[in-house]
Design a protein around this motif. Sequence first.
Motif, PDB file in Angstrom:
ATOM      1  N   LYS A   6       0.865  -1.174   0.000  1.00  0.00           N
ATOM      2  CA  LYS A   6       0.000   0.000   0.000  1.00  0.00           C
ATOM      3  C   LYS A   6       0.905   1.229   0.000  1.00  0.00           C
ATOM      4  O   LYS A   6       1.720   1.396   0.903  1.00  0.00           O
ATOM      5  N   THR A   7       0.786   2.052  -1.031  1.00  0.00           N
ATOM      6  CA  THR A   7       1.668   3.211  -1.165  1.00  0.00           C
ATOM      7  C   THR A   7       0.849   4.509  -1.185  1.00  0.00           C
ATOM      8  O   THR A   7      -0.318   4.501  -1.589  1.00  0.00           O
ATOM      9  N   PRO A   8       1.466   5.631  -0.792  1.00  0.00           N
ATOM     10  CA  PRO A   8       0.758   6.911  -0.837  1.00  0.00           C
ATOM     11  C   PRO A   8       0.782   7.556  -2.219  1.00  0.00           C
ATOM     12  O   PRO A   8       0.277   8.656  -2.393  1.00  0.00           O
ATOM     13  N   TRP A   9       1.351   6.889  -3.211  1.00  0.00           N
ATOM     14  CA  TRP A   9       1.471   7.461  -4.559  1.00  0.00           C
ATOM     15  C   TRP A   9       0.753   6.592  -5.582  1.00  0.00           C
ATOM     16  O   TRP A   9       0.579   5.404  -5.407  1.00  0.00           O
ATOM     17  N   ALA A  10       0.336   7.225  -6.680  1.00  0.00           N
ATOM     18  CA  ALA A  10      -0.343   6.541  -7.778  1.00  0.00           C
ATOM     19  C   ALA A  10       0.676   6.158  -8.848  1.00  0.00           C
ATOM     20  O   ALA A  10       1.768   6.718  -8.921  1.00  0.00           O
TER      21      ALA A  10
END
Length: 93
Positions: A2-6
């Motif tokens: 799960k990352t904070p970036w697209a």
Amino acid sequence: VKTPWAGNDGLKHTIFDTGDGVGNVALYKKEDGRLYFDVLGYALDSADVSTTWTANVPHHVAVTLKSPVGPAITALDLTLYVDGTPFTTPPST
């Protein structure tokens, strides 16, 4: 993962990197929107996640390795899976 970036943010992000040396592996997204699996400094497989990787949403990433025929691992020995979809095309960069 799960990352904070697209996937389409235009930036490079490292998801994990075991460091330099024998057995080094890394998973990262480059500016081109592709997720790369890297072994010993060679990007052996990649997946285009520019339109499917959403920020703050869990994604399943897996890599399988079949027994290499020769002394070295090649892109043909690996399959990168992202959210259950296999990607077997070696990266062009």
